[in-house]
Motif scaffolding. Structure first.
Motif, PDB file in Angstrom:
ATOM      1  N   ILE A   1       0.877  -1.235  -0.046  1.00 59.13           N
ATOM      2  CA  ILE A   1      -0.146   0.101   0.082  1.00 59.13           C
ATOM      3  C   ILE A   1       0.955   1.262   0.141  1.00 59.13           C
ATOM      4  O   ILE A   1       1.887   1.480   0.699  1.00 59.13           O
ATOM      5  CB  ILE A   1      -0.924   0.091   1.140  1.00 59.13           C
ATOM      6  CG1 ILE A   1      -1.871  -1.141   1.378  1.00 59.13           C
ATOM      7  CG2 ILE A   1      -1.845   1.387   1.339  1.00 59.13           C
ATOM      8  CD1 ILE A   1      -2.625  -1.604   2.634  1.00 59.13           C
ATOM      9  N   VAL A   2       0.583   2.214  -0.787  1.00 56.43           N
ATOM     10  CA  VAL A   2       1.324   3.516  -0.981  1.00 56.43           C
ATOM     11  C   VAL A   2       0.376   4.388  -0.500  1.00 56.43           C
ATOM     12  O   VAL A   2      -0.658   4.912  -1.219  1.00 56.43           O
ATOM     13  CB  VAL A   2       2.199   3.617  -2.205  1.00 56.43           C
ATOM     14  CG1 VAL A   2       1.302   3.940  -3.458  1.00 56.43           C
ATOM     15  CG2 VAL A   2       3.117   4.943  -2.260  1.00 56.43           C
TER      16      VAL A   2
ATOM     17  N   ILE B   1       4.777   8.571   0.330  1.00 60.05           N
ATOM     18  CA  ILE B   1       5.423   9.366  -0.506  1.00 60.05           C
ATOM     19  C   ILE B   1       5.230  10.761   0.058  1.00 60.05           C
ATOM     20  O   ILE B   1       4.047  11.249   0.233  1.00 60.05           O
ATOM     21  CB  ILE B   1       4.586   9.557  -2.171  1.00 60.05           C
ATOM     22  CG1 ILE B   1       4.837   8.028  -2.660  1.00 60.05           C
ATOM     23  CG2 ILE B   1       5.217  10.351  -2.966  1.00 60.05           C
ATOM     24  CD1 ILE B   1       4.054   7.944  -4.058  1.00 60.05           C
ATOM     25  N   ALA B   2       6.452  11.567   0.355  1.00 58.02           N
ATOM     26  CA  ALA B   2       6.422  12.828   1.099  1.00 58.02           C
ATOM     27  C   ALA B   2       7.051  13.797   0.159  1.00 58.02           C
ATOM     28  O   ALA B   2       7.727  13.511  -0.776  1.00 58.02           O
ATOM     29  CB  ALA B   2       7.159  12.474   2.397  1.00 58.02           C
ATOM     30  N   ARG B   3       6.906  15.138   0.485  1.00 57.71           N
ATOM     31  CA  ARG B   3       7.760  16.225  -0.094  1.00 57.71           C
ATOM     32  C   ARG B   3       8.372  17.096   0.873  1.00 57.71           C
ATOM     33  O   ARG B   3       9.524  16.452   1.236  1.00 57.71           O
ATOM     34  CB  ARG B   3       6.560  16.766  -0.828  1.00 57.71           C
ATOM     35  CG  ARG B   3       6.113  16.184  -2.119  1.00 57.71           C
ATOM     36  CD  ARG B   3       5.049  17.030  -2.966  1.00 57.71           C
ATOM     37  NE  ARG B   3       3.823  16.847  -2.288  1.00 57.71           N
ATOM     38  CZ  ARG B   3       2.684  17.598  -3.032  1.00 57.71           C
ATOM     39  NH1 ARG B   3       2.741  17.990  -4.209  1.00 57.71           N
ATOM     40  NH2 ARG B   3       1.341  17.421  -2.501  1.00 57.71           N
ATOM     41  N   SER B   4       7.870  17.810   1.581  1.00 58.27           N
ATOM     42  CA  SER B   4       8.520  18.921   2.287  1.00 58.27           C
ATOM     43  C   SER B   4       8.724  18.008   3.509  1.00 58.27           C
ATOM     44  O   SER B   4      10.161  18.442   4.039  1.00 58.27           O
ATOM     45  CB  SER B   4       7.676  19.867   2.902  1.00 58.27           C
ATOM     46  OG  SER B   4       6.306  19.503   3.541  1.00 58.27           O
TER      47      SER B   4
ATOM     48  N   VAL C   1       9.928   4.909   2.147  1.00 61.62           N
ATOM     49  CA  VAL C   1       9.310   6.303   2.083  1.00 61.62           C
ATOM     50  C   VAL C   1      10.370   6.985   0.825  1.00 61.62           C
ATOM     51  O   VAL C   1      11.169   6.701   0.665  1.00 61.62           O
ATOM     52  CB  VAL C   1      10.039   7.433   3.264  1.00 61.62           C
ATOM     53  CG1 VAL C   1       9.544   8.609   3.063  1.00 61.62           C
ATOM     54  CG2 VAL C   1       9.434   6.926   4.540  1.00 61.62           C
ATOM     55  N   PHE C   2       9.162   7.536  -0.038  1.00 62.41           N
ATOM     56  CA  PHE C   2       9.695   8.021  -1.437  1.00 62.41           C
ATOM     57  C   PHE C   2       9.624   9.526  -1.129  1.00 62.41           C
ATOM     58  O   PHE C   2       8.744   9.953  -0.961  1.00 62.41           O
ATOM     59  CB  PHE C   2       9.061   7.404  -2.514  1.00 62.41           C
ATOM     60  CG  PHE C   2       9.190   5.770  -2.587  1.00 62.41           C
ATOM     61  CD1 PHE C   2      10.240   5.100  -3.121  1.00 62.41           C
ATOM     62  CD2 PHE C   2       8.030   5.182  -1.912  1.00 62.41           C
ATOM     63  CE1 PHE C   2      10.020   3.968  -2.891  1.00 62.41           C
ATOM     64  CE2 PHE C   2       8.038   3.745  -1.988  1.00 62.41           C
ATOM     65  CZ  PHE C   2       9.228   3.064  -2.570  1.00 62.41           C
TER      66      PHE C   2
ATOM     67  N   ASN D   1      11.349   2.258  -8.077  1.00 65.45           N
ATOM     68  CA  ASN D   1      12.298   1.702  -7.209  1.00 65.45           C
ATOM     69  C   ASN D   1      11.588   0.649  -6.508  1.00 65.45           C
ATOM     70  O   ASN D   1      11.109   0.650  -5.583  1.00 65.45           O
ATOM     71  CB  ASN D   1      12.816   2.692  -6.234  1.00 65.45           C
ATOM     72  CG  ASN D   1      13.812   2.214  -5.393  1.00 65.45           C
ATOM     73  OD1 ASN D   1      14.348   1.269  -5.447  1.00 65.45           O
ATOM     74  ND2 ASN D   1      14.441   3.183  -4.611  1.00 65.45           N
ATOM     75  N   PRO D   2      11.738  -0.615  -7.051  1.00 63.73           N
ATOM     76  CA  PRO D   2      11.001  -1.496  -6.438  1.00 63.73           C
ATOM     77  C   PRO D   2      11.586  -2.337  -5.610  1.00 63.73           C
ATOM     78  O   PRO D   2      11.025  -3.150  -4.680  1.00 63.73           O
ATOM     79  CB  PRO D   2      10.790  -2.550  -7.802  1.00 63.73           C
ATOM     80  CG  PRO D   2      11.920  -2.252  -8.802  1.00 63.73           C
ATOM     81  CD  PRO D   2      11.997  -0.742  -8.595  1.00 63.73           C
ATOM     82  N   ASN D   3      12.890  -2.125  -5.446  1.00 60.29           N
ATOM     83  CA  ASN D   3      13.880  -2.895  -4.453  1.00 60.29           C
ATOM     84  C   ASN D   3      13.432  -2.320  -2.953  1.00 60.29           C
ATOM     85  O   ASN D   3      13.290  -3.208  -2.019  1.00 60.29           O
ATOM     86  CB  ASN D   3      15.343  -2.640  -4.854  1.00 60.29           C
ATOM     87  CG  ASN D   3      15.572  -3.276  -6.139  1.00 60.29           C
ATOM     88  OD1 ASN D   3      15.168  -4.420  -6.432  1.00 60.29           O
ATOM     89  ND2 ASN D   3      16.716  -2.826  -6.677  1.00 60.29           N
ATOM     90  N   SER D   4      13.207  -1.044  -2.792  1.00 59.40           N
ATOM     91  CA  SER D   4      12.946  -0.541  -1.584  1.00 59.40           C
ATOM     92  C   SER D   4      11.510  -0.663  -1.291  1.00 59.40           C
ATOM     93  O   SER D   4      11.119  -0.604   0.013  1.00 59.40           O
ATOM     94  CB  SER D   4      13.141   0.942  -1.432  1.00 59.40           C
ATOM     95  OG  SER D   4      12.543   1.775  -2.363  1.00 59.40           O
ATOM     96  N   SER D   5      10.673  -0.797  -2.127  1.00 53.32           N
ATOM     97  CA  SER D   5       9.367  -0.914  -1.738  1.00 53.32           C
ATOM     98  C   SER D   5       8.835  -2.273  -1.740  1.00 53.32           C
ATOM     99  O   SER D   5       7.981  -2.862  -1.004  1.00 53.32           O
ATOM    100  CB  SER D   5       8.285  -0.305  -2.726  1.00 53.32           C
ATOM    101  OG  SER D   5       8.439  -0.873  -4.183  1.00 53.32           O
TER     102      SER D   5
END
Length: 394
Positions: free
Chosen positions: A19-20, A47-50, A77-78, A87-91
């Motif tokens: 889940i993302v 998925i984050a920004r600031s 965290v992306f 980036n499938p490896n980290s997720s």
């Protein structure tokens, strides 16, 4: 149900569910933290920004009224959608391998098309979940992804991000879930949002997917059946595993009824706080003329809803008079649109005001009070932004 019949996240205990969350603000982080259960093979990423660095380095620190204080460490965290898609490896999800894509960003369809933003994440077995304010938020996603199950969600939660990576939940949380086929559609004969020359987000399907009318596209009943199943899974995980008590999985009409009931409050109080010069909720209610105005907007929505939805609000939902009375206790509270206005941020004008007017009009229903408020608030925002762009005074 063809290919959709095989969409059973959580059905196989040996198969991980990925889940993302798109949007790592207070709402996204709280709900993500109650859905992440690696011991049950359910893995949640953000998925984050600031606040990306804070979340990537330290996870999410939650101070909650219901669950105490704890730290949530996401599966991954992306910093962007592109990173989560590539980036499938980290997720562990793999390209387009996300089972649920949960969108908790502010709904600003006049600024950006978030359905296009998440497109790199959506695969053949994905489900899109929209935890956003307003009505008609689902339409751009349905237009772009006619074969993808969509879950529409409405939440009432008091939560805030007090610093990057620190979330405080102040009181209860309640969330309603339901499938979405195409019940909140409105005419796309002209661009639905004022964009000038920018046509991004026009309500037309894009990409190599079947059009809703093509034979291989799922029917509304199929989308509803699949969405109901997936809603029930989410509700189970949030209650049985996450401990959230007030999670309601319902059918499409019931969910849209909840959306329109919440709209009674948002469409009355949010723009009125801006137009009244910055007055808070209780302050407006105690002003006799403003109270009449707020009641008028709410009653207009209350009376229009049966003609739009095909049924009225259930008796257990608070009517305008009860809403006004309960708001008297809400001293010091400012609605989100006023907070955005004071901070110079874009406001959710379209999903809270513009979409209801368009959806009603497409069904032969006019709402003159709401249309007037919409025209004025939209104009205020446009004028301020034009002056800012020209370097003039705000």
């Amino acid at each position: 149900m063809g290919g959709l019949e095989a969409l059973q996240p959580g059905g196989d205990p040996e198969r991980p569910v990925h889940i993302v969350f798109v949007g790592a603000g207070a709402v996204g982080c709280f709900y993500a933290s109650r859905l992440h259960h690696p011991a049950h093979n359910i893995h949640v990423s953000l998925i984050a920004r600031s606040n990306y660095k804070a979340l990537a380095d330290n996870g999410v620190h939650l101070q909650t009224h219901t669950f105490g204080d704890y730290t949530f460490r996401p599966h991954a965290v992306f910093p962007s959608v592109a990173a989560a898609a590539a980036n499938p490896n980290s997720s562990g999800a793999g390209p387009r391998g996300w089972d649920y894509i949960i969108v908790t960003t502010k709904a600003l369809p006049d600024r950006s098309d978030d359905s296009a933003l998440i497109a790199p994440l959506v695969g053949p077995h994905s489900c899109i979940v929209l935890i956003q304010n307003g009505v008609g938020v689902e339409q751009p996603y349905r237009a772009r992804f006619p074969t993808t199950p969509i879950i529409s969600a409405v939440t009432i939660i008091s939560a805030e991000q007090t610093s990057p990576g620190t979330i405080r939940q102040n009181r209860w949380t309640r969330i309603h879930l339901g499938p979405y086929s195409n019940s909140a559609s409105f005419s796309a004969s002209s661009p639905p949002y004022p964009r000038g020359d920018d046509t991004t987000g026009a309500l037309t399907p894009t990409g190599s997917v079947p059009s809703p009318a093509s034979p291989e596209a799922p029917t509304s009943s199929t989308l509803q059946q699949t969405g109901s199943h997936l809603s029930a899974l989410l509700a189970d995980w949030w209650t049985r595993l996450g401990g959230i008590r007030d999670v309601d999985a319902s059918d499409e009409l019931a969910l849209q009824t909840v959306r329109w009931h919440k709209l009674c409050i948002n469409a009355a109080f949010n723009p009125s706080a801006v137009l009244s010069g910055g007055r808070g909720n209780a302050d407006m209610v105690f002003d006799p003329e403003l109270r009449l105005h707020l009641a008028g907007v709410m009653r207009e929505i209350w009376e229009a809803a049966p003609r739009i939805l095909g049924r009225g609000f259930p008796a257990y939902m608070a009517n305008p008079e009860k809403i006004l009375k309960s708001t008297e206790r809400n001293v010091g509270s400012k609605p989100s649109m006023l907070l955005d206005w004071e901070a110079g941020r874009p406001m959710e004008v379209e999903v809270i005001l513009g979409n209801p007017v368009r959806i009603a009009r497409a069904r032969g229903v006019e709402m003159p009070r709401l249309q007037t408020v919409y025209a004025l608030v939209r104009s205020m925002q446009e004028v301020r932004e034009r002056r800012k762009k020209e370097g003039g005074k705000l």
